[in-house]
Design an enzyme around this catalytic site. Structure first.
Site, mmCIF file in Angstrom:
data_model
loop_
_atom_site.group_PDB
_atom_site.id
_atom_site.type_symbol
_atom_site.label_atom_id
_atom_site.label_comp_id
_atom_site.label_asym_id
_atom_site.label_seq_id
_atom_site.Cartn_x
_atom_site.Cartn_y
_atom_site.Cartn_z
ATOM 1 N N SER A 137 14.548 -5.174 -0.908
ATOM 2 C CA SER A 137 15.572 -4.417 -0.192
ATOM 3 C C SER A 137 16.551 -5.394 0.458
ATOM 4 O O SER A 137 16.171 -6.530 0.787
ATOM 5 C CB SER A 137 14.867 -3.578 0.878
ATOM 6 O OG SER A 137 15.776 -2.703 1.480
ATOM 7 N N TYR B 248 8.803 -3.162 7.242
ATOM 8 C CA TYR B 248 9.292 -2.908 5.888
ATOM 9 C C TYR B 248 10.039 -4.127 5.353
ATOM 10 O O TYR B 248 9.816 -4.574 4.229
ATOM 11 C CB TYR B 248 10.197 -1.675 5.949
ATOM 12 C CG TYR B 248 11.027 -1.392 4.738
ATOM 13 C CD1 TYR B 248 10.485 -0.703 3.650
ATOM 14 C CD2 TYR B 248 12.366 -1.768 4.677
ATOM 15 C CE1 TYR B 248 11.256 -0.412 2.536
ATOM 16 C CE2 TYR B 248 13.139 -1.488 3.577
ATOM 17 C CZ TYR B 248 12.588 -0.810 2.507
ATOM 18 O OH TYR B 248 13.355 -0.528 1.404
ATOM 19 N N LYS C 274 9.247 -6.458 2.145
ATOM 20 C CA LYS C 274 10.214 -6.635 1.056
ATOM 21 C C LYS C 274 10.591 -8.113 0.893
ATOM 22 O O LYS C 274 10.846 -8.571 -0.225
ATOM 23 C CB LYS C 274 11.462 -5.788 1.320
ATOM 24 C CG LYS C 274 11.213 -4.271 1.270
ATOM 25 C CD LYS C 274 10.613 -3.837 -0.041
ATOM 26 C CE LYS C 274 10.708 -2.331 -0.264
ATOM 27 N NZ LYS C 274 9.969 -1.907 -1.478
ATOM 28 N N VAL D 280 -1.814 2.236 -4.564
ATOM 29 C CA VAL D 280 -1.616 0.822 -4.937
ATOM 30 C C VAL D 280 -2.064 -0.159 -3.853
ATOM 31 O O VAL D 280 -2.109 -1.362 -4.103
ATOM 32 C CB VAL D 280 -0.145 0.517 -5.344
ATOM 33 C CG1 VAL D 280 0.260 1.271 -6.582
ATOM 34 C CG2 VAL D 280 0.809 0.744 -4.187
ATOM 35 N N ILE E 217 20.035 3.976 -1.222
ATOM 36 C CA ILE E 217 20.026 4.743 -2.471
ATOM 37 C C ILE E 217 19.643 6.192 -2.141
ATOM 38 O O ILE E 217 18.598 6.436 -1.516
ATOM 39 C CB ILE E 217 19.002 4.144 -3.484
ATOM 40 C CG1 ILE E 217 19.218 2.622 -3.659
ATOM 41 C CG2 ILE E 217 19.079 4.890 -4.812
ATOM 42 C CD1 ILE E 217 20.562 2.196 -4.204
ATOM 43 N N ILE F 9 13.636 6.910 -7.072
ATOM 44 C CA ILE F 9 14.199 5.849 -7.918
ATOM 45 C C ILE F 9 13.247 5.542 -9.074
ATOM 46 O O ILE F 9 13.681 5.321 -10.207
ATOM 47 C CB ILE F 9 14.477 4.562 -7.096
ATOM 48 C CG1 ILE F 9 15.287 4.884 -5.836
ATOM 49 C CG2 ILE F 9 15.234 3.553 -7.949
ATOM 50 C CD1 ILE F 9 15.490 3.698 -4.904
HETATM 51 N N1 LIG Z 1 15.922 4.744 -1.360
HETATM 52 C C1 LIG Z 1 16.407 3.645 -0.802
HETATM 53 O O1 LIG Z 1 17.445 3.673 -0.126
HETATM 54 C C2 LIG Z 1 15.708 2.324 -0.987
HETATM 55 C C3 LIG Z 1 16.319 1.162 -0.509
HETATM 56 C C4 LIG Z 1 15.702 -0.060 -0.691
HETATM 57 C C5 LIG Z 1 14.482 -0.121 -1.345
HETATM 58 N N2 LIG Z 1 13.898 1.020 -1.792
HETATM 59 C C6 LIG Z 1 12.587 0.911 -2.432
HETATM 60 O O2 LIG Z 1 12.593 1.542 -3.695
HETATM 61 C C7 LIG Z 1 11.287 2.081 -3.965
HETATM 62 C C8 LIG Z 1 11.409 3.560 -4.305
HETATM 63 O O3 LIG Z 1 12.051 4.212 -3.233
HETATM 64 P P1 LIG Z 1 12.413 5.772 -3.262
HETATM 65 O O4 LIG Z 1 13.594 5.941 -2.400
HETATM 66 O O5 LIG Z 1 12.446 6.275 -4.647
HETATM 67 O O6 LIG Z 1 11.181 6.364 -2.460
HETATM 68 P P2 LIG Z 1 10.281 7.664 -2.681
HETATM 69 O O7 LIG Z 1 11.034 8.733 -3.353
HETATM 70 O O8 LIG Z 1 9.657 7.908 -1.343
HETATM 71 O O9 LIG Z 1 9.148 7.150 -3.682
HETATM 72 C C9 LIG Z 1 8.097 6.351 -3.227
HETATM 73 C C10 LIG Z 1 7.056 6.269 -4.304
HETATM 74 O O10 LIG Z 1 5.976 5.479 -3.824
HETATM 75 C C11 LIG Z 1 4.768 6.175 -4.052
HETATM 76 N N3 LIG Z 1 3.762 5.837 -3.045
HETATM 77 C C12 LIG Z 1 3.806 6.003 -1.708
HETATM 78 N N4 LIG Z 1 2.665 5.562 -1.137
HETATM 79 C C13 LIG Z 1 1.892 5.099 -2.161
HETATM 80 C C14 LIG Z 1 0.613 4.504 -2.242
HETATM 81 N N5 LIG Z 1 -0.130 4.272 -1.152
HETATM 82 N N6 LIG Z 1 0.126 4.164 -3.456
HETATM 83 C C15 LIG Z 1 0.855 4.396 -4.560
HETATM 84 N N7 LIG Z 1 2.077 4.942 -4.559
HETATM 85 C C16 LIG Z 1 2.587 5.286 -3.363
HETATM 86 C C17 LIG Z 1 5.135 7.639 -3.966
HETATM 87 O O11 LIG Z 1 4.145 8.383 -4.643
HETATM 88 P P3 LIG Z 1 3.839 9.948 -4.342
HETATM 89 O O12 LIG Z 1 5.167 10.590 -4.036
HETATM 90 O O13 LIG Z 1 3.231 10.396 -5.616
HETATM 91 O O14 LIG Z 1 2.891 9.985 -3.199
HETATM 92 C C18 LIG Z 1 6.479 7.641 -4.668
HETATM 93 O O15 LIG Z 1 6.302 7.685 -6.064
HETATM 94 C C19 LIG Z 1 10.454 1.810 -2.714
HETATM 95 O O16 LIG Z 1 9.727 0.616 -2.903
HETATM 96 C C20 LIG Z 1 11.502 1.608 -1.640
HETATM 97 O O17 LIG Z 1 11.060 0.809 -0.563
HETATM 98 C C21 LIG Z 1 14.473 2.241 -1.633
#
Ligand SMILES: NC(=O)c1ccc[n+]([C@@H]2O[C@H](COP(=O)([O-])OP(=O)(O)OC[C@H]3O[C@@H](n4cnc5c(N)ncnc54)[C@H](OP(=O)(O)O)[C@@H]3O)[C@@H](O)[C@H]2O)c1
Length: 293
Positions: free
Chosen positions: A186, A199, A203, A103, A232, A56
């Site tokens: 979330s 989680y 959130k 982070v 998502i 995202i």
């Molecule tokens: N997808 C969903 O259904 C959903 C639903 C609700 C909320 N969200 C929230 O939306 C956000 C993005 O989700 P996504 O689905 O795109 O997830 P994703 O593809 O897993 O992306 C997660 C991101 O967080 C980074 N990350 C992980 N650990 C980290 C750390 N210790 N320090 C810095 N960066 C770190 C990752 O970096 P690297 O890959 O470079 O390690 C990646 O860029 C998250 O906060 C997630 O909780 C997602």
């Protein structure tokens, strides 16, 4: 932390405006002797995006750049994803920079923010997408069996990562008298759930953080809002779920499907833009109607 030097590193480029920009969602055109130049809603703005290597976050980076923003994005382990996103930003004629940072480390967050200001000049928009990666085993583990480490990780990355980035970025936004911060929560943080409890605690804290910072920094012209996202579809959510789980999750919201990263990114652009100039301290629910249940 990888902080490229503006003069040497290929990941920083100057803007290369031609007579025409091709960007979607264009609001108008400036005319000059060179011809018409498309103007996006975020023309000339500087955005900082954490988790820009993820599903995202990367969509948000591209949507911000398409609307005219230069973007500094953070990645942790996903250098390849970050480099691809930077290349796409640069292809749009914007400046794009990638930084490695964890982070959950307050110093790394401050360094990322400072390096962005040094390289791009200031920060107008902050979007915090960095989040603890989804692990099915952790998600469905009975609450009483969760280890302290499993409980702390989402809090350290999602919640404290947002706190540290906000601490580092908000003072300069307050000083310049404007800014928009978008924190990422979330829907289970609103509705509660029986699984993924660390989680949803993290959130829930993020939604509270947005409401608090909106009040602290509102008088200085800085808006702070949060998103509450439903399911998502990203690479990680596809990889981490079984087909039967995916189908069940698709049936939960009123719209009976998963959302896309681009559908979230459009809301990020809206909140970052002057279209949302009187909106602060809000949780914008982007979940296809899941939280209505
Ligand atoms: N997808 C969903 O259904 C959903 C639903 C609700 C909320 N969200 C929230 O939306 C956000 C993005 O989700 P996504 O689905 O795109 O997830 P994703 O593809 O897993 O992306 C997660 C991101 O967080 C980074 N990350 C992980 N650990 C980290 C750390 N210790 N320090 C810095 N960066 C770190 C990752 O970096 P690297 O890959 O470079 O390690 C990646 O860029 C998250 O906060 C997630 O909780 C997602």
């Amino acid at each position: 932390m990888q902080v490229p030097s503006p003069s040497r590193d290929a990941s920083i480029t100057g803007r290369t405006p031609g007579p025409f920009f091709t960007c979607s969602g264009v609001r108008g055109f400036n005319t000059s002797r060179e011809g018409r130049v498309a103007v996006g809603r975020l023309e000339g703005r500087i955005a900082l995006v954490t988790g820009g290597s993820g599903g995202i976050g990367r969509a948000a980076v591209l949507a911000l750049a398409k609307e005219g923003a230069d973007v500094a994005l953070q990645f942790n382990r996903g250098k390849e994803g970050a480099d691809t996103a930077v290349a796409q930003v640069q292809k749009l004629g914007r400046r794009g920079i990638a930084f490695q940072a964890d982070v959950s480390d307050a110093n790394a967050c401050h360094q990322f923010v400072n390096a962005t200001i040094r390289s791009l000049g200031r920060i107008d928009i902050v979007a915090c997408f960095a989040g603890h990666p989804f692990h099915r085993d952790e998600w469905y583990k009975p609450f009483a069996e969760l280890t302290p480490d499993e409980i702390q990780r989402p809090i350290a990355i999602d919640l404290l990562g947002s706190v540290y980035i906000a601490q580092a970025a908000a003072p300069s936004m307050a000083e310049q008298g404007h800014g928009s911060m978008i924190l990422v929560g979330s829907t289970p943080a609103l509705t509660g759930d029986t699984v993924g409890i660390p989680y949803l605690v993290a959130k829930g804290g993020i939604l509270s953080l947005a409401r608090a910072l909106a009040q602290v920094y509102g008088p200085k012209g800085v808006r702070v809002n949060a998103l509450a996202l439903g399911s998502i579809a990203t690479e990680v959510t596809k990889r981490g779920t079984r087909p039967a789980d995916r189908e069940a999750l698709a049936q939960e919201p009123a719209l009976r499907r998963w959302g896309t990263p681009e559908e979230v990114a459009r809301v990020v652009v809206f909140l970052a833009s002057d279209d949302a100039s009187y909106i602060t301290g809000q949780t914008i629910v982007v979940d296809g109607g899941y939280a209505l249940r």
